[in-house]
Motif scaffolding. Structure first.
Motif, short mmCIF file in Angstrom:
data_model
loop_
_atom_site.label_atom_id
_atom_site.label_comp_id
_atom_site.label_asym_id
_atom_site.label_seq_id
_atom_site.Cartn_x
_atom_site.Cartn_y
_atom_site.Cartn_z
N LEU A 42 0.83 -1.31 0.17
CA LEU A 42 -0.13 -0.02 0.07
C LEU A 42 0.64 1.40 0.09
CD1 LEU A 42 -2.85 -1.03 2.59
CD2 LEU A 42 -2.79 -1.23 0.13
N ASP A 43 2.14 1.16 0.15
CA ASP A 43 3.01 2.26 0.19
C ASP A 43 2.71 3.22 1.51
OD1 ASP A 43 5.34 3.84 -0.46
OD2 ASP A 43 4.24 5.00 -1.72
N VAL A 44 2.54 2.68 2.63
CA VAL A 44 2.26 3.26 3.84
C VAL A 44 2.92 2.89 4.91
CG1 VAL A 44 -0.30 4.03 2.85
CG2 VAL A 44 0.33 1.93 4.43
N LYS A 45 2.88 3.53 6.02
CA LYS A 45 3.53 3.25 7.34
C LYS A 45 2.61 3.04 8.36
CE LYS A 45 7.13 2.13 10.10
NZ LYS A 45 7.07 0.61 10.43
N LEU A 46 2.11 2.20 8.90
CA LEU A 46 0.79 2.18 9.74
C LEU A 46 1.50 2.32 11.01
CD1 LEU A 46 -1.03 -1.19 8.59
CD2 LEU A 46 -1.50 1.16 8.20
N PRO A 47 0.58 3.26 11.99
CA PRO A 47 0.97 3.55 13.39
C PRO A 47 0.98 2.07 14.15
CG PRO A 47 -0.98 4.80 12.65
CD PRO A 47 -0.74 3.84 11.70
N GLN A 48 1.92 2.28 15.07
CA GLN A 48 2.27 1.10 15.94
C GLN A 48 1.09 0.67 16.82
OE1 GLN A 48 5.22 -0.48 15.76
NE2 GLN A 48 3.96 -2.11 16.69
N CYS B 141 -5.33 7.52 8.85
CA CYS B 141 -4.62 8.35 8.07
C CYS B 141 -3.31 7.94 8.22
CB CYS B 141 -4.93 10.06 8.36
SG CYS B 141 -3.87 10.81 7.01
N ALA B 142 -2.72 7.51 7.01
CA ALA B 142 -1.23 7.43 6.98
C ALA B 142 -0.40 8.27 6.22
CB ALA B 142 -1.22 5.86 6.37
N ASP B 143 -1.00 9.51 5.95
CA ASP B 143 -0.41 10.51 5.18
C ASP B 143 0.49 11.35 6.40
OD1 ASP B 143 -0.78 13.68 4.53
OD2 ASP B 143 -0.39 12.61 2.67
N GLU B 144 1.62 11.97 6.07
CA GLU B 144 2.30 12.66 7.00
C GLU B 144 1.75 13.62 7.71
OE1 GLU B 144 5.35 15.54 4.53
OE2 GLU B 144 5.79 13.45 4.61
N ASN B 145 0.74 14.35 6.95
CA ASN B 145 0.14 15.65 7.52
C ASN B 145 -0.81 15.41 8.68
OD1 ASN B 145 1.31 17.46 5.80
ND2 ASN B 145 -0.20 17.12 4.29
N ASN B 146 -1.67 14.56 8.64
CA ASN B 146 -2.46 13.81 9.78
C ASN B 146 -2.18 12.39 10.22
OD1 ASN B 146 -4.10 16.41 9.81
ND2 ASN B 146 -4.51 15.87 7.62
N TYR B 147 -1.13 11.96 10.32
CA TYR B 147 -0.66 10.69 10.48
C TYR B 147 -1.24 10.20 11.65
CZ TYR B 147 2.31 6.60 11.09
OH TYR B 147 2.64 5.47 11.18
N GLU C 48 -5.75 9.32 -1.27
CA GLU C 48 -4.62 8.17 -0.83
C GLU C 48 -4.39 8.50 0.34
OE1 GLU C 48 -1.73 8.03 -3.98
OE2 GLU C 48 -3.36 8.41 -5.78
N LYS C 49 -3.74 7.39 0.92
CA LYS C 49 -3.00 7.08 2.45
C LYS C 49 -4.19 7.21 3.30
CE LYS C 49 1.06 7.63 0.64
NZ LYS C 49 2.07 6.74 0.44
N PHE C 50 -5.36 6.93 3.11
CA PHE C 50 -6.52 6.89 4.11
C PHE C 50 -7.09 5.44 4.00
CE2 PHE C 50 -6.19 11.60 4.01
CZ PHE C 50 -6.88 11.79 5.18
N ILE C 51 -6.68 4.51 4.95
CA ILE C 51 -6.73 3.12 5.03
C ILE C 51 -8.28 2.89 5.82
CG2 ILE C 51 -5.63 1.04 5.74
CD1 ILE C 51 -3.93 3.10 3.56
N PRO C 52 -9.02 2.01 5.07
CA PRO C 52 -10.20 1.66 5.55
C PRO C 52 -10.08 0.53 6.71
CG PRO C 52 -10.12 1.08 3.24
CD PRO C 52 -8.86 1.77 3.67
N ILE C 53 -10.15 0.98 7.94
CA ILE C 53 -9.81 -0.01 8.96
C ILE C 53 -10.99 -0.75 9.59
CG2 ILE C 53 -7.43 0.80 9.52
CD1 ILE C 53 -8.97 2.25 11.92
N ALA C 54 -12.17 -0.09 9.52
CA ALA C 54 -13.60 -0.63 9.95
C ALA C 54 -14.58 0.11 9.30
CB ALA C 54 -13.48 -0.23 11.48
N SER C 55 -15.61 -0.73 9.55
CA SER C 55 -16.76 -0.13 8.92
C SER C 55 -18.19 -0.31 9.89
CB SER C 55 -17.34 -0.96 7.70
OG SER C 55 -17.59 -2.35 7.96
#
Length: 153
Positions: A22-28, A108-114, A91-98
């Protein structure tokens, strides 16, 4: 929170592979959740409240929803690819739940609102971006989970 229908047990390498795809870094904190649970559906109704801004009037209104399910790691590329392909989310907004109504909870995996968590309302569109209307829910996955409360009804 008790979860059923969780995915297969994961290792760090599994998460790294999806991050690369996905070309992202997920938060720990979210990775820890995946390692412990790998998604799943809450046994009981866990609610979250938020204030949403109407795109038509610009006025705030109270809203709430329930977690239907957390995405498994193996679902992330598919769900993300579909929503990005349809140009419904940035882009860089990962759907983690519904929720039960077809709305998505995004990380958000974008650096601005990581690491921030958002509610993406599939029935409302942002007139500036044409994406689903997104409302910030929490500064982190942990904060989001901590804000959930059990529906007493």
């Amino acid at each position: 929170m008790e979860l059923i229908n969780v995915g297969e047990k994961l290792a760090e390498q599994d998460i790294s592979k999806v991050e690369k795809e996905l070309d992202v870094k997920l938060p720990q904190d979210y990775k820890n959740f995946l390692l412990q649970n790998n998604g799943g559906s809450p046994v009981e109704d866990w609610v979250f409240d938020f204030i949403q801004i109407s795109p038509e009037s610009g006025k705030p209104f109270d809203n709430s929803s329930v977690i239907r399910e957390f995405s498994t790691l193996s679902d992330l590329p598919f769900f993300y690819g579909n929503l990005i392909g349809e140009e419904l989310i940035p882009e860089k907004f990962i759907p983690i739940a519904s929720d039960p109504f077809g709305n998505e909870i995004l990380l958000c995996a974008d650096e601005n609102n990581y690491g921030k968590i958002y509610f993406a309302d599939h029935e409302m569109y942002d007139p500036k971006t044409d994406y689903w209307l997104m409302t910030e829910l929490a500064n982190s996955f942990t904060e989001f989970v901590d804000k959930l409360y059990l529906d007493k009804e």
